[in-house]
Design a protein around this motif. Structure first.
Motif, short mmCIF file in Angstrom:
data_model
loop_
_atom_site.label_atom_id
_atom_site.label_comp_id
_atom_site.label_asym_id
_atom_site.label_seq_id
_atom_site.Cartn_x
_atom_site.Cartn_y
_atom_site.Cartn_z
N ALA A 1 0.90 -1.07 -0.11
CA ALA A 1 0.03 -0.01 0.11
C ALA A 1 1.09 1.20 -0.13
O ALA A 1 1.55 1.58 1.01
CB ALA A 1 -1.00 -0.08 1.48
N ALA A 2 1.01 1.91 -0.82
CA ALA A 2 1.86 3.06 -1.33
C ALA A 2 1.31 4.52 -1.06
O ALA A 2 -0.20 4.52 -1.14
CB ALA A 2 2.49 3.06 -2.79
N PRO A 3 1.95 5.50 -0.64
CA PRO A 3 1.25 6.84 -0.83
C PRO A 3 0.71 7.04 -2.23
O PRO A 3 1.14 6.59 -3.05
CB PRO A 3 2.52 7.68 -0.58
N VAL A 4 -0.64 7.61 -1.96
CA VAL A 4 -1.45 7.65 -3.47
C VAL A 4 -0.84 8.37 -4.37
O VAL A 4 -0.90 8.09 -5.61
CB VAL A 4 -2.78 8.73 -2.98
N ALA A 5 0.13 9.47 -4.05
CA ALA A 5 0.94 10.39 -5.13
C ALA A 5 2.10 9.25 -5.91
O ALA A 5 2.70 9.67 -6.79
CB ALA A 5 1.24 11.36 -4.84
N GLU A 6 2.29 8.18 -5.29
CA GLU A 6 3.54 7.40 -5.31
C GLU A 6 3.41 6.17 -6.02
O GLU A 6 4.28 5.27 -5.93
CB GLU A 6 4.42 7.27 -4.16
N VAL A 7 1.93 5.64 -6.26
CA VAL A 7 1.64 4.32 -6.54
C VAL A 7 2.60 3.78 -7.80
O VAL A 7 3.20 2.81 -7.98
CB VAL A 7 0.18 4.04 -6.94
N PRO B 1 8.08 -9.47 -7.87
CA PRO B 1 6.69 -9.09 -8.28
C PRO B 1 5.77 -8.70 -7.36
O PRO B 1 5.45 -9.59 -6.52
CB PRO B 1 6.47 -10.63 -9.27
N VAL B 2 5.25 -7.45 -7.35
CA VAL B 2 4.38 -7.11 -6.39
C VAL B 2 3.24 -6.41 -6.86
O VAL B 2 3.30 -5.86 -8.16
CB VAL B 2 5.30 -5.92 -5.49
N THR B 3 2.34 -6.33 -6.13
CA THR B 3 1.25 -5.53 -6.41
C THR B 3 1.00 -4.37 -5.45
O THR B 3 1.53 -4.64 -4.48
CB THR B 3 -0.14 -6.39 -6.23
N VAL B 4 0.84 -3.16 -6.37
CA VAL B 4 0.83 -1.83 -5.62
C VAL B 4 -0.58 -1.38 -5.52
O VAL B 4 -1.13 -1.18 -6.58
CB VAL B 4 1.98 -1.02 -6.27
N VAL B 5 -1.08 -1.06 -4.39
CA VAL B 5 -2.35 -0.37 -4.50
C VAL B 5 -2.20 0.93 -3.58
O VAL B 5 -1.22 1.32 -2.82
CB VAL B 5 -3.42 -1.08 -3.54
N PRO B 6 -3.09 2.13 -3.78
CA PRO B 6 -3.20 3.08 -3.06
C PRO B 6 -3.53 2.95 -1.59
O PRO B 6 -4.25 2.34 -1.29
CB PRO B 6 -4.20 4.24 -3.62
N GLY B 7 -2.77 3.48 -0.52
CA GLY B 7 -2.90 3.40 0.89
C GLY B 7 -4.18 4.36 1.38
O GLY B 7 -4.68 5.18 0.52
N GLY B 8 -4.31 4.43 2.62
CA GLY B 8 -5.13 5.19 3.06
C GLY B 8 -4.87 6.27 4.00
O GLY B 8 -3.72 6.34 4.20
N ALA B 9 -5.50 6.90 4.75
CA ALA B 9 -5.17 8.14 5.61
C ALA B 9 -4.54 7.45 6.87
O ALA B 9 -3.77 8.21 7.54
CB ALA B 9 -6.10 9.00 5.61
N GLU B 10 -5.12 6.15 7.51
CA GLU B 10 -4.56 5.68 8.52
C GLU B 10 -3.86 4.24 8.26
O GLU B 10 -4.24 3.80 7.08
CB GLU B 10 -5.60 5.08 9.57
N ARG B 11 -2.98 3.81 9.03
CA ARG B 11 -2.39 2.67 8.42
C ARG B 11 -3.32 1.32 8.45
O ARG B 11 -3.41 0.60 7.52
CB ARG B 11 -1.25 1.94 9.68
N GLN B 12 -4.40 1.53 9.28
CA GLN B 12 -5.26 0.35 9.20
C GLN B 12 -6.22 0.35 7.78
O GLN B 12 -6.44 -0.67 7.32
CB GLN B 12 -6.59 0.62 10.27
#
Ligand code: CTP
Ligand code: MG
Length: 231
Positions: A60-66, A78-89
C-alpha cells in the motif's frame, strides 16, 4: 534481478507503506527515504521475497507514489501496488482487498521494519500453519516502565515481566484477518489488536532486534550501522 516468489507458497504479505514519516523529519514519505542508498521499502520487500513461503506481496503506497513505487519494486520482486489510506489500518485494508486467491495465511508487515530477516517471516508463518489463528513477534521490555498522569506524576510501576514489545510481521489465518478488518470500528496501530477485539487468541513468537521499526532519525542511523557492519 527480480526475485521469483513461490507459486506454491501459502503466504501473502501486506506491506503498509503509505505513511508520511513525520517523526523521521521533513522529506519524502518514509518508505521512500534512503537507507544505505536504497529506499526503506526496497530493503523490506527484498527480504520478504527471500522468505520461501511467500506467494505474493501487496504494497500500500502513498497515493501520489503508486506508479513510482511499482517501477521501484519491479526489479526487486513481483508485487501488487495499491493506493494506501489516511490511517495505517485503511492501508492494510486496501492491501488485503488485493490479495489474490490461494494463500491461506496473510502476514502484515510495516515497510518501516526494513531490516526484518526472512527467517522471522518464516517463523511467524510457521506458527500460523501450526494452528494459531493470529501470531505476533515480540521482544521482552528492557526498560522499567512507569505509568504517569497528565502532569508527568508517576502513578505506579508496571510489572515489566508481563510486558512485550510487539513487532511485525504479524501473521493470521486469512479469514480471521478479513473478519477482523470487516468488524473494525476504531483505527488501531496493530492488526492483532483488531483480532483481539473479536476474542480470537493471539500467540507470541520470539521477535528479532533486526525487525526494529525505523521511526526517528536515531533508528535510521542504527539501521545504517547494522547494514554497514553486516549485522
Ligand atoms: N502506514 C501506512 N498508511 C498510513 C500510515 C502508516 O501504510 N496512513 C505505514 C507506514 O508507511 C509504515 C507503517 O504503516 O510502514 C508503520 O507506521 P509508522 O512507523 O507510524 O510510519 P509513518 O506513519 O510513516 O510515520 P509517522 O507516524 O512518524 O508519520
Ligand atoms: Mg504513523
Amino acid at each position: 534481478m527480480t526475485a521469483q516468489l513461490n507459486p506454491c507458497g501459502d503466504v501473502a504479505v501486506l506491506v503498509p507503506a503509505a505513511g508520511a514519516g513525520v517523526r523521521l523529519g521533513p522529506g519524502r514519505p518514509k518508505a521512500l527515504r534512503l537507507l544505505a542508498g536504497e529506499p526503506l521499502l526496497v530493503h523490506a520487500v527484498r527480504r520478504l521475497a527471500e522468505a520461501p513461503s511467500v506467494h505474493s506481496i501487496v504494497v500500500a503506497a502513498p497515493v501520489a507514489e503508486v506508479a513510482a513505487v511499482g517501477e521501484l519494486l519491479a526489479p526487486i520482486a513481483p508485487v501488487t501496488v495499491v493506493p494506501g489510506g489516511a490511517e495505517r489500518q485503511a492501508s492494510v485494508a486496501a492491501a488485503l482487498a488485493a490479495v489474490p486467491a490461494g494463500p491461506g495465511i496473510v502476514l502484515v508487515h510495516d515497510a518501516a521494519r526494513a531490516l526484518t530477516p526472512p527467517a522471522l517471516v518464516e517463523s511467524v508463518a510457521a506458527a500460523v500453519r501450526a494452528g494459531h489463528d493470529a501470531v505476533i513477534p515480540v521482544l521482552p521490555v528492557v526498560d522499567t516502565i512507569k505509568e504517569v498522569d497528565a502532569d508527568e506524576k508517576v502513578l505506579g510501576t508496571v510489572d515489566r515481566a508481563a510486558l512485550r514489545a510487539v513487532q511485525t510481521p504479524q501473521g493470521f489465518r486469512r479469514a480471521v484477518l478479513a473478519a477482523a478488518h470487516a468488524a473494525a470500528a476504531d483505527a488501531l496501530t496493530d492488526d492483532a489488536g483488531l483480532v483481539e477485539k473479536l476474542g480470537v487468541p493471539v500467540h507470541c513468537v520470539p521477535g528479532s532486534e533486526h525487525a526494529l521499526k525505523i521511526t526517528r532519525p536515531f533508528d535510521l542511523a542504527l539501521a545504517e550501522h547494522l547494514l554497514a557492519t553486516g549485522r
